[in-house]
Design a protein around this motif. Structure first.
Motif, PDB file in Angstrom:
ATOM      1  N   GLY A 140      23.671  27.267  75.476  1.00 51.25           N
ATOM      2  CA  GLY A 140      23.818  28.703  75.288  1.00 51.25           C
ATOM      3  C   GLY A 140      24.933  29.026  74.316  1.00 51.25           C
ATOM      4  O   GLY A 140      25.574  28.138  73.759  1.00 51.25           O
ATOM      5  N   GLU A 141      25.157  30.320  74.118  1.00 47.53           N
ATOM      6  CA  GLU A 141      26.209  30.788  73.215  1.00 47.53           C
ATOM      7  C   GLU A 141      27.019  31.867  73.922  1.00 47.53           C
ATOM      8  O   GLU A 141      26.453  32.696  74.652  1.00 47.53           O
ATOM      9  CB  GLU A 141      25.622  31.325  71.912  1.00 47.53           C
ATOM     10  CG  GLU A 141      26.674  31.699  70.882  1.00 47.53           C
ATOM     11  CD  GLU A 141      26.058  32.146  69.556  1.00 47.53           C
ATOM     12  OE1 GLU A 141      25.967  31.330  68.632  1.00 47.53           O
ATOM     13  OE2 GLU A 141      25.665  33.317  69.478  1.00 47.53           O
ATOM     14  N   VAL A 142      28.335  31.865  73.702  1.00 47.17           N
ATOM     15  CA  VAL A 142      29.199  32.845  74.351  1.00 47.17           C
ATOM     16  C   VAL A 142      30.296  33.259  73.377  1.00 47.17           C
ATOM     17  O   VAL A 142      30.711  32.485  72.511  1.00 47.17           O
ATOM     18  CB  VAL A 142      29.817  32.250  75.644  1.00 47.17           C
ATOM     19  CG1 VAL A 142      30.772  31.108  75.324  1.00 47.17           C
ATOM     20  CG2 VAL A 142      30.519  33.323  76.463  1.00 47.17           C
ATOM     21  N   SER A 143      30.765  34.493  73.526  1.00 47.81           N
ATOM     22  CA  SER A 143      31.847  35.002  72.694  1.00 47.81           C
ATOM     23  C   SER A 143      33.193  34.540  73.243  1.00 47.81           C
ATOM     24  O   SER A 143      33.408  34.512  74.457  1.00 47.81           O
ATOM     25  CB  SER A 143      31.798  36.536  72.658  1.00 47.81           C
ATOM     26  OG  SER A 143      32.947  37.051  72.017  1.00 47.81           O
ATOM     27  N   CYS A 144      34.105  34.181  72.332  1.00 48.48           N
ATOM     28  CA  CYS A 144      35.455  33.759  72.712  1.00 48.48           C
ATOM     29  C   CYS A 144      36.492  34.811  72.336  1.00 48.48           C
ATOM     30  O   CYS A 144      37.695  34.551  72.419  1.00 48.48           O
ATOM     31  CB  CYS A 144      35.811  32.445  72.016  1.00 48.48           C
ATOM     32  SG  CYS A 144      34.790  31.083  72.515  1.00 48.48           S
ATOM     33  N   GLY A 145      36.068  35.969  71.900  1.00 51.09           N
ATOM     34  CA  GLY A 145      37.009  37.014  71.507  1.00 51.09           C
ATOM     35  C   GLY A 145      36.591  37.683  70.219  1.00 51.09           C
ATOM     36  O   GLY A 145      35.797  37.141  69.452  1.00 51.09           O
ATOM     37  N   TRP A 146      37.118  38.869  70.008  1.00 50.65           N
ATOM     38  CA  TRP A 146      36.780  39.627  68.807  1.00 50.65           C
ATOM     39  C   TRP A 146      38.035  40.338  68.294  1.00 50.65           C
ATOM     40  O   TRP A 146      38.997  40.577  69.021  1.00 50.65           O
ATOM     41  CB  TRP A 146      35.677  40.641  69.084  1.00 50.65           C
ATOM     42  CG  TRP A 146      36.107  41.737  70.022  1.00 50.65           C
ATOM     43  CD1 TRP A 146      36.061  41.721  71.387  1.00 50.65           C
ATOM     44  CD2 TRP A 146      36.674  42.999  69.658  1.00 50.65           C
ATOM     45  NE1 TRP A 146      36.563  42.892  71.903  1.00 50.65           N
ATOM     46  CE2 TRP A 146      36.954  43.700  70.866  1.00 50.65           C
ATOM     47  CE3 TRP A 146      36.972  43.608  68.449  1.00 50.65           C
ATOM     48  CZ2 TRP A 146      37.517  44.968  70.881  1.00 50.65           C
ATOM     49  CZ3 TRP A 146      37.537  44.880  68.467  1.00 50.65           C
ATOM     50  CH2 TRP A 146      37.795  45.542  69.659  1.00 50.65           C
ATOM     51  N   GLY A 147      38.013  40.645  66.999  1.00 51.01           N
ATOM     52  CA  GLY A 147      39.118  41.372  66.382  1.00 51.01           C
ATOM     53  C   GLY A 147      38.595  42.378  65.379  1.00 51.01           C
ATOM     54  O   GLY A 147      37.427  42.322  64.974  1.00 51.01           O
ATOM     55  N   MET A 148      39.453  43.301  64.972  1.00 50.88           N
ATOM     56  CA  MET A 148      39.030  44.358  64.056  1.00 50.88           C
ATOM     57  C   MET A 148      40.125  44.606  63.018  1.00 50.88           C
ATOM     58  O   MET A 148      41.307  44.668  63.350  1.00 50.88           O
ATOM     59  CB  MET A 148      38.739  45.635  64.838  1.00 50.88           C
ATOM     60  CG  MET A 148      38.096  46.738  64.019  1.00 50.88           C
ATOM     61  SD  MET A 148      37.535  48.116  65.073  1.00 50.88           S
ATOM     62  CE  MET A 148      36.144  47.377  65.919  1.00 50.88           C
ATOM     63  N   LEU A 149      39.719  44.707  61.755  1.00 52.86           N
ATOM     64  CA  LEU A 149      40.644  44.962  60.649  1.00 52.86           C
ATOM     65  C   LEU A 149      40.280  46.278  59.982  1.00 52.86           C
ATOM     66  O   LEU A 149      39.168  46.435  59.474  1.00 52.86           O
ATOM     67  CB  LEU A 149      40.576  43.820  59.628  1.00 52.86           C
ATOM     68  CG  LEU A 149      41.384  43.989  58.342  1.00 52.86           C
ATOM     69  CD1 LEU A 149      42.882  44.041  58.643  1.00 52.86           C
ATOM     70  CD2 LEU A 149      41.087  42.850  57.363  1.00 52.86           C
ATOM     71  N   ASP A 150      41.208  47.235  59.978  1.00 54.86           N
ATOM     72  CA  ASP A 150      40.996  48.527  59.319  1.00 54.86           C
ATOM     73  C   ASP A 150      41.051  48.324  57.807  1.00 54.86           C
ATOM     74  O   ASP A 150      42.050  47.857  57.270  1.00 54.86           O
ATOM     75  CB  ASP A 150      42.083  49.499  59.764  1.00 54.86           C
ATOM     76  CG  ASP A 150      41.882  50.902  59.188  1.00 54.86           C
ATOM     77  OD1 ASP A 150      40.957  51.087  58.377  1.00 54.86           O
ATOM     78  OD2 ASP A 150      42.663  51.806  59.548  1.00 54.86           O
ATOM     79  N   ILE A 151      39.963  48.656  57.101  1.00 56.72           N
ATOM     80  CA  ILE A 151      39.924  48.465  55.647  1.00 56.72           C
ATOM     81  C   ILE A 151      39.876  49.790  54.894  1.00 56.72           C
ATOM     82  O   ILE A 151      39.604  49.824  53.697  1.00 56.72           O
ATOM     83  CB  ILE A 151      38.735  47.579  55.223  1.00 56.72           C
ATOM     84  CG1 ILE A 151      37.406  48.258  55.564  1.00 56.72           C
ATOM     85  CG2 ILE A 151      38.819  46.203  55.867  1.00 56.72           C
ATOM     86  CD1 ILE A 151      36.195  47.554  54.983  1.00 56.72           C
ATOM     87  N   SER A 152      40.133  50.899  55.603  1.00 58.28           N
ATOM     88  CA  SER A 152      40.083  52.206  54.941  1.00 58.28           C
ATOM     89  C   SER A 152      41.158  52.340  53.870  1.00 58.28           C
ATOM     90  O   SER A 152      40.945  52.981  52.841  1.00 58.28           O
ATOM     91  CB  SER A 152      40.219  53.331  55.970  1.00 58.28           C
ATOM     92  OG  SER A 152      41.425  53.197  56.712  1.00 58.28           O
TER      93      SER A 152
END
Length: 364
Positions: A140-152
């Protein structure tokens, strides 16, 4: 890669005819830059009886305003790791599996939105196998975390992006509560003079796109796209062939578009290339085949997208046609499927190289 239609259904949003040059029109967008991935630190490791088969980073453009929608394709990059640093993921500019070079950690971002809530979303995923004495293993596949970068309002530089648990747009959920630094900011420029963070984070660098031949080819790509730096030239050729297929036949003598309701694409090379893009190993195989074919083209066809370039590109796609439709390649779901798939493609490319050599050996 297929162009989106305007609301009227009569014209395309990002595939247009250039009346002055009589070719596919280059399009400038609001934001265009390059990202170089470095590493991800403090990523939680898998538990007992879990074997990690591969590590992947997925990313796409998102507009956090209003409905919080994703506005681009999803770009995937493979990560590596070291037993000495099990919680670190690395994104090296490594050699390709089937091609001489593969700067997979470098990719371009094109975005034609001026939204003040524009971001790049990153998600770390693992493909795993769970072994159990009670029954067969499970993959199977699982998420290990996520991040977000503001590019405005993004500028060039190196950044550390905090990684969170939960799902995108769901901030404040720690991946591992025992590692949280409570005074940690949401985003920071990397500096050698501050203490090292214990929080999971992603390190990357933002850079400008140099004024080269490639920078002109990038302007042939869709308005909102993430693409590997070494794949951009291939995508530009494909878009030019797509333009020849669905725009040129509908132009009358005044150079205006007429009746642009699209018929289903019948050209096998156009459909085949989309299948190649959906499979990273097939894309690497295609790069290997194309690099050999490109060397045989005249200098004019290597410096610009000419008729010779497009014809050779179509032949390269059709060379992979047996792989694209191989039942052995896509129906294998066993424990060693990843390794068998790699060997299957490697042998196919080796056979293609041998056939090319033999066909040219006695030509004088």
């Amino acid at each position: 890669m297929f162009p989106a239609l305007h609301g009227s259904g009569m014209t395309y949003k990002d595939l247009h005819h250039d009346r002055k040059l009589n070719t596919l029109k280059m399009r400038s967008v609001a934001k265009e830059f390059k990202i170089i991935l470095d590493k991800a630190d403090n990523v939680p490791t898998a538990g007992p009886h879990v074997t990690v088969l591969s590590r992947r980073m997925r990313m796409c453009l998102a507009d956090e305003g209003g409905k919080k929608t994703f506005i681009s394709n999803v770009h995937t990059v493979t990560a590596s790791f070291s037993n000495q640093k099990p919680k670190a993921w690395f994104f090296p500019a490594k050699r390709g599996l089937y091609s001489p070079r593969n700067h997979e950690n470098e990719f371009i971002v094109r975005c034609d939105s001026n939204s003040p809530k524009l971001s790049l979303v990153f998600e770390l995923c693992i493909l795993f196998r769970v072994t159990s004495s009670a029954g067969p293993s499970e993959i199977g596949e699982v998420s290990c975390g996520w991040g977000m970068l503001d590019i405005s309002k993004l500028k060039s530089g190196t950044f550390e992006i905090p990684l969170w648990g939960g799902s995108p747009f769901q901030s404040g959920i720690a991946i591992d509560p025992s590692q949280v630094d409570t005074d940690e900011p949401n985003l920071r420029t990397k500096s050698p003079f501050r203490k090292r963070s214990r929080n999971p984070n992603l390190v990357l660098r933002i850079d400008v796109i140099n004024r080269t031949l490639l920078s002109h080819q990038i302007k042939l790509l869709p308005d909102n796209i993430l693409a590997s730096y070494t794949t951009c030239s291939l995508l530009a050729i494909y878009r030019t062939i797509l333009y020849d297929q669905i725009i040129l036949p509908h132009l009358h003598h005044h150079g205006e578009s007429h009746d642009l309701i699209v018929d289903p694409i019948s050209a096998p090379e156009l459909v085949g290339f989309l299948d190649i893009l959906d499979n990273g190993d097939l894309l690497e195989a295609f790069k290997s085949i194309w690099s050999r074919m490109e060397k045989k083209l005249p200098a004019s066809a290597r410096k610009a997208i000419t008729k010779d370039t497009k014809e050779a590109f179509k032949r390269a796609i059709l060379k992979l046609w047996p792989l694209i439709h191989s039942a052995d390649l896509f129906n294998d779901r066993g424990d060693e499927a990843v390794h068998r798939r790699f060997e299957y493609i490697r042998k196919f490319i080796a056979a293609d190289i041998e056939d090319t050599f033999n066909s040219n050996q006695y030509h004088f």
